[in-house]
Design a protein around this motif. Structure first.
Motif, PDB file in Angstrom:
ATOM      1  N   GLU A  92      10.383   6.640  -0.256  1.00 41.07           N
ATOM      2  CA  GLU A  92      11.386   7.781  -0.263  1.00 41.07           C
ATOM      3  C   GLU A  92      11.575   8.958   0.580  1.00 41.07           C
ATOM      4  O   GLU A  92      12.343   9.270   1.193  1.00 41.07           O
ATOM      5  CB  GLU A  92      11.667   8.045  -1.911  1.00 41.07           C
ATOM      6  CG  GLU A  92      12.173   6.805  -2.485  1.00 41.07           C
ATOM      7  CD  GLU A  92      12.419   7.158  -4.003  1.00 41.07           C
ATOM      8  OE1 GLU A  92      11.904   8.235  -4.497  1.00 41.07           O
ATOM      9  OE2 GLU A  92      13.622   6.666  -4.591  1.00 41.07           O
ATOM     10  N   GLU A  93      10.391   9.260   0.652  1.00 46.59           N
ATOM     11  CA  GLU A  93       9.935  10.332   1.617  1.00 46.59           C
ATOM     12  C   GLU A  93      10.604  10.234   3.220  1.00 46.59           C
ATOM     13  O   GLU A  93      11.229  10.836   3.751  1.00 46.59           O
ATOM     14  CB  GLU A  93       8.528  10.872   1.659  1.00 46.59           C
ATOM     15  CG  GLU A  93       8.313  12.048   2.751  1.00 46.59           C
ATOM     16  CD  GLU A  93       6.911  12.286   3.071  1.00 46.59           C
ATOM     17  OE1 GLU A  93       6.038  11.124   2.882  1.00 46.59           O
ATOM     18  OE2 GLU A  93       6.396  13.110   3.542  1.00 46.59           O
ATOM     19  N   LEU A  94      10.118   8.713   3.497  1.00 48.49           N
ATOM     20  CA  LEU A  94      10.499   8.372   4.921  1.00 48.49           C
ATOM     21  C   LEU A  94      12.034   8.240   4.935  1.00 48.49           C
ATOM     22  O   LEU A  94      12.520   8.554   5.943  1.00 48.49           O
ATOM     23  CB  LEU A  94       9.890   7.113   5.100  1.00 48.49           C
ATOM     24  CG  LEU A  94       9.623   7.056   6.701  1.00 48.49           C
ATOM     25  CD1 LEU A  94       8.134   6.525   6.757  1.00 48.49           C
ATOM     26  CD2 LEU A  94      10.641   5.934   7.275  1.00 48.49           C
ATOM     27  N   LEU A  95      12.704   7.709   3.763  1.00 51.90           N
ATOM     28  CA  LEU A  95      14.006   7.449   4.119  1.00 51.90           C
ATOM     29  C   LEU A  95      14.925   8.732   3.905  1.00 51.90           C
ATOM     30  O   LEU A  95      15.969   8.858   4.521  1.00 51.90           O
ATOM     31  CB  LEU A  95      14.627   6.425   2.664  1.00 51.90           C
ATOM     32  CG  LEU A  95      13.898   5.160   2.791  1.00 51.90           C
ATOM     33  CD1 LEU A  95      14.259   4.391   1.457  1.00 51.90           C
ATOM     34  CD2 LEU A  95      13.971   4.379   3.997  1.00 51.90           C
ATOM     35  N   ASP A  96      14.380   9.685   3.150  1.00 49.89           N
ATOM     36  CA  ASP A  96      14.931  11.023   3.018  1.00 49.89           C
ATOM     37  C   ASP A  96      15.011  11.574   4.480  1.00 49.89           C
ATOM     38  O   ASP A  96      15.826  12.182   4.917  1.00 49.89           O
ATOM     39  CB  ASP A  96      14.406  11.971   2.138  1.00 49.89           C
ATOM     40  CG  ASP A  96      14.679  11.493   0.674  1.00 49.89           C
ATOM     41  OD1 ASP A  96      15.462  10.852   0.464  1.00 49.89           O
ATOM     42  OD2 ASP A  96      13.856  11.965  -0.380  1.00 49.89           O
ATOM     43  N   LEU A  97      13.767  11.378   5.091  1.00 53.43           N
ATOM     44  CA  LEU A  97      13.674  12.030   6.369  1.00 53.43           C
ATOM     45  C   LEU A  97      14.344  11.313   7.471  1.00 53.43           C
ATOM     46  O   LEU A  97      14.844  12.160   8.506  1.00 53.43           O
ATOM     47  CB  LEU A  97      12.277  11.820   6.787  1.00 53.43           C
ATOM     48  CG  LEU A  97      11.427  12.714   7.932  1.00 53.43           C
ATOM     49  CD1 LEU A  97      11.779  14.154   7.821  1.00 53.43           C
ATOM     50  CD2 LEU A  97      10.013  12.415   8.114  1.00 53.43           C
ATOM     51  N   GLY A 112       0.725  -1.274  -0.054  1.00 57.08           N
ATOM     52  CA  GLY A 112       0.066  -0.063   0.148  1.00 57.08           C
ATOM     53  C   GLY A 112       0.651   1.192   0.110  1.00 57.08           C
ATOM     54  O   GLY A 112       0.154   2.401  -0.160  1.00 57.08           O
ATOM     55  N   MET A 113       2.290   1.051   0.256  1.00 61.62           N
ATOM     56  CA  MET A 113       3.029   2.274   0.194  1.00 61.62           C
ATOM     57  C   MET A 113       3.505   2.203  -1.226  1.00 61.62           C
ATOM     58  O   MET A 113       3.921   1.429  -1.911  1.00 61.62           O
ATOM     59  CB  MET A 113       4.272   2.208   1.144  1.00 61.62           C
ATOM     60  CG  MET A 113       3.724   2.602   2.626  1.00 61.62           C
ATOM     61  SD  MET A 113       5.144   2.411   3.710  1.00 61.62           S
ATOM     62  CE  MET A 113       5.915   4.012   3.839  1.00 61.62           C
ATOM     63  N   ASP A 114       3.701   3.338  -1.764  1.00 58.54           N
ATOM     64  CA  ASP A 114       4.210   3.816  -3.064  1.00 58.54           C
ATOM     65  C   ASP A 114       5.840   4.111  -2.946  1.00 58.54           C
ATOM     66  O   ASP A 114       6.129   4.464  -1.807  1.00 58.54           O
ATOM     67  CB  ASP A 114       3.523   4.699  -3.988  1.00 58.54           C
ATOM     68  CG  ASP A 114       3.398   5.715  -3.556  1.00 58.54           C
ATOM     69  OD1 ASP A 114       4.081   6.484  -2.779  1.00 58.54           O
ATOM     70  OD2 ASP A 114       2.191   6.700  -3.964  1.00 58.54           O
ATOM     71  N   ARG A 115       6.420   4.215  -4.196  1.00 59.70           N
ATOM     72  CA  ARG A 115       7.863   4.507  -4.204  1.00 59.70           C
ATOM     73  C   ARG A 115       8.102   5.945  -3.376  1.00 59.70           C
ATOM     74  O   ARG A 115       8.947   6.239  -2.532  1.00 59.70           O
ATOM     75  CB  ARG A 115       8.303   4.341  -5.699  1.00 59.70           C
ATOM     76  CG  ARG A 115       9.712   4.790  -5.481  1.00 59.70           C
ATOM     77  CD  ARG A 115      10.354   4.717  -7.143  1.00 59.70           C
ATOM     78  NE  ARG A 115      11.665   5.149  -6.815  1.00 59.70           N
ATOM     79  CZ  ARG A 115      12.885   4.513  -7.352  1.00 59.70           C
ATOM     80  NH1 ARG A 115      12.578   3.337  -8.249  1.00 59.70           N
ATOM     81  NH2 ARG A 115      14.263   4.686  -7.343  1.00 59.70           N
ATOM     82  N   ALA A 171       9.722  -2.193  -4.961  1.00 57.46           N
ATOM     83  CA  ALA A 171       9.245  -0.598  -5.075  1.00 57.46           C
ATOM     84  C   ALA A 171      10.342   0.294  -5.369  1.00 57.46           C
ATOM     85  O   ALA A 171      10.275   1.279  -6.045  1.00 57.46           O
ATOM     86  CB  ALA A 171       8.387  -0.212  -3.873  1.00 57.46           C
ATOM     87  N   LEU A 172      11.429   0.046  -4.954  1.00 61.35           N
ATOM     88  CA  LEU A 172      12.621   1.087  -4.888  1.00 61.35           C
ATOM     89  C   LEU A 172      13.470   0.447  -6.253  1.00 61.35           C
ATOM     90  O   LEU A 172      14.577   1.165  -6.471  1.00 61.35           O
ATOM     91  CB  LEU A 172      13.440   1.015  -3.748  1.00 61.35           C
ATOM     92  CG  LEU A 172      12.738   1.670  -2.409  1.00 61.35           C
ATOM     93  CD1 LEU A 172      13.607   1.602  -1.145  1.00 61.35           C
ATOM     94  CD2 LEU A 172      12.324   3.137  -2.645  1.00 61.35           C
ATOM     95  N   GLY A 173      13.042  -0.364  -6.935  1.00 62.41           N
ATOM     96  CA  GLY A 173      13.762  -0.471  -8.345  1.00 62.41           C
ATOM     97  C   GLY A 173      14.713  -1.682  -8.155  1.00 62.41           C
ATOM     98  O   GLY A 173      15.531  -1.888  -9.195  1.00 62.41           O
ATOM     99  N   ALA A 174      14.949  -2.511  -7.167  1.00 64.58           N
ATOM    100  CA  ALA A 174      15.875  -3.659  -7.067  1.00 64.58           C
ATOM    101  C   ALA A 174      15.324  -4.804  -7.663  1.00 64.58           C
ATOM    102  O   ALA A 174      13.965  -4.907  -7.945  1.00 64.58           O
ATOM    103  CB  ALA A 174      16.127  -3.956  -5.682  1.00 64.58           C
ATOM    104  N   GLU A 175      16.111  -5.431  -8.138  1.00 66.03           N
ATOM    105  CA  GLU A 175      15.793  -7.009  -8.751  1.00 66.03           C
ATOM    106  C   GLU A 175      16.002  -7.880  -7.515  1.00 66.03           C
ATOM    107  O   GLU A 175      17.061  -7.905  -6.800  1.00 66.03           O
ATOM    108  CB  GLU A 175      16.562  -7.438  -9.852  1.00 66.03           C
ATOM    109  CG  GLU A 175      16.264  -6.526 -11.103  1.00 66.03           C
ATOM    110  CD  GLU A 175      17.330  -6.763 -12.085  1.00 66.03           C
ATOM    111  OE1 GLU A 175      17.835  -7.781 -12.369  1.00 66.03           O
ATOM    112  OE2 GLU A 175      17.409  -5.819 -12.712  1.00 66.03           O
TER     113      GLU A 175
END
Lengths: 316, 188
Positions: free
Chosen positions: A17-22, A10-13, A177-181
């Motif tokens: 990313e907002e949370l990781l930046d914070l 339910g969380m999108d990228r 969601a963050l683009g990893a394989e």
């Protein structure tokens, strides 16, 4: 509306990313001589653990204290649950202490979601059965980002008991969601019965996968799995899937070795590999506090719901 | 202008419409240079001085002030940045989100901290900044440099170095940017 963190699902990228930046802001606070800010003064964070845990509970507790929140710890073992009190009553009692956030761990999937329906407090899922463990996934993503810049195009191997792992589930959702394989590496008995819809590849051969990995993520192997007949013996599991020095040598020089802890040294990871320079297991622990500070602040202090209100006033 | 101001000035989340240019780029350069001379004069040099910009508007100004100090004295003092969001007194009342991690490059014990911000208004940001600085050590003194003092103080706080004193109405907005300083209002 009260905000919760119930899962990565339910969380999108952008939200992740907002949370990781914070989290950068809160990581800096942890490095200060006085690692405490007054942001959540007067708020109360309760940890409600119906399952054993030391590091997750201590990590949340530390995060809350660094934000100057009051903390209240509830552990099922020492509670009235053993006298037959229902979950609903227990939650009501805890909530009546004026709690602003409930950090919940429970052996049954979906319990935090249920509790969120019962209370006005923000509910944070700290692990529900084999379903999700969102803050673990966020701290893992943060740790990988810290060392490798971004997850885009990274090849992450998740090794071990995927079937029973809430960590694996949340991590697959967050990393993809963050683009990893992602490649799941496990014997068939330790994979979920169906992987339809999971954005992953599957391998049963760790040695073959290792040279192409940017991140080797090892899961804790629980000994109960032997009595359940899912693996023949610990020795056989170790010889096929344990990361020892010889296997670690097959990993690229800039790869990362992660483990959510607590580690079974000599089982999924050998003692020498746990202290390999590529091992970021202790970084994961440190980052866990920072990520949980970011989650608590975003839910309790940021007034994010007020932003939406202000924008709707402006739009009116 | 800071996102926080944009969101919090009626009619909330509007667009800034300038009605007067208060300072142009040359005016600002002269003001920075004068403030740099004042900082040096007040502190008898730069031996103990640490310049700390407040996120977000104060950070580029702190760099400019440090450049000006370097030009005059041949010494560039240490420059840091401080995000006071987590020390604000309106957490829970208004949206508060930290913009960037704080970076204090040196020990502040016995230093002279020059806080730098773009606009001094109610004084509440500076109150938060004083608390934050004290968590990093015990400076010998804390001084305050602002590009614009627009009045309407709600706390007993005054600046030490001022680019320009600007009488304003409460509902007006001051926008300090690289090319100058504008006075305007928020419009839908």
């Amino acid at each position: 509306m009260t905000a919760h963190l119930l899962g990565i699902d339910g969380m999108d990228r952008a939200e992740i990313e907002e949370l990781l930046d914070l989290t950068d802001t809160f990581a800096e606070i942890g490095r200060r001589p006085i690692a405490r800010v007054p942001a959540l003064r007067g708020r109360t964070v309760a940890t409600l653990f119906f399952e054993d845990s030391t590091r997750t509970r201590v990590s949340f507790d530390t995060a809350a204290k660094r934000l100057s929140a009051d903390t209240l710890n509830f552990a099922a073992g020492s509670s009235s649950l053993s006298k037959g009190e229902s979950l609903r009553d227990t939650v009501d009692v805890i909530a009546s202490y004026g709690v602003d956030a409930l950090v919940v761990r429970h052996p049954m999937a979906g319990t935090p979601h249920r509790i969120a329906d019962w209370t006005d407090a923000s509910v944070i899922n700290a692990g529900d059965g084999s379903h999700e463990h969102p803050t673990q996934a966020l701290l893992d993503a943060y740790t990988i980002r810290q060392h490798r810049g971004a997850l885009d195009g990274m090849h992450v191997g998740i090794v071990g008991d995927i079937r029973h792992s809430r960590v694996a589930r949340s991590n697959v959702l967050a990393f993809s969601a963050l683009g990893a394989e992602i490649t799941l590496v496990a014997p068939t008995t330790l994979l979920p019965p169906s992987l339809v819809g999971w954005p992953v590849r599957v391998s049963h051969d760790l040695d073959e996968v290792l040279p192409s990995l940017d991140v080797c993520y090892l899961l804790r192997m629980q000994r109960e799995r032997i009595t359940e007949g899912l693996i023949p013996s610990v020795r056989e599991y170790v010889s096929d899937y344990g990361l020892d020095a010889a296997r670690a040598a097959r990993l690229p020089a800039d790869a990362l070795i992660c483990h959510p802890g607590p580690t079974n040294r000599g089982v999924e990871i050998s003692a020498e590999v746990a202290t390999d320079p590529r091992s970021v297991i202790l970084d994961q622990v440190v980052n866990g506090v920072s990520v949980r500070m970011a989650v608590l602040f975003l839910l309790l202090g940021s007034g994010r719901e007020l932003v939406d209100k202000a924008e709707s006033v402006a739009g009116a | 202008m800071a996102e926080r101001e944009r969101r919090q000035t009626p009619p909330f989340g509007g667009v800034f419409a300038a009605h007067a240019r208060i300072m142009d780029a040359d005016d600002m350069a002269r003001a920075v240079s004068r403030m740099a001379h004042e900082v040096i004069e007040r502190n008898h040099g730069l031996d103990l001085v640490v310049v700390i910009g407040l996120q977000t508007g104060g950070v580029p100004l702190a760099e400019r002030l440090a450049d000006a100090l370097d030009e005059i004295e041949g010494i560039r003092p240490p420059v840091g940045s401080l995000d006071v969001a987590l020390y604000r007194d309106d957490i829970g009342l208004r949206p508060v989100i930290p913009e960037a991690a704080t970076d204090i490059p040196v020990d502040l014990d016995n230093s002279i901290v020059v806080l730098v911000d773009d606009v001094l208004f109610t004084g509440r940001t500076i109150r938060a900044a004083l608390d934050a600085v004290c968590d990093f050590g015990r400076p010998r003194a804390i001084q305050l440099a602002v590009m614009v003092d627009r009045g309407h103080r709600e706390l007993p706080i005054r600046p030490d170095f001022v680019g320009k004193n600007l009488p304003t109405r409460r509902d007006e907005v001051v926008d300090v940017h690289l090319e100058g300083v504008d006075l305007g209002v928020m419009q839908k």
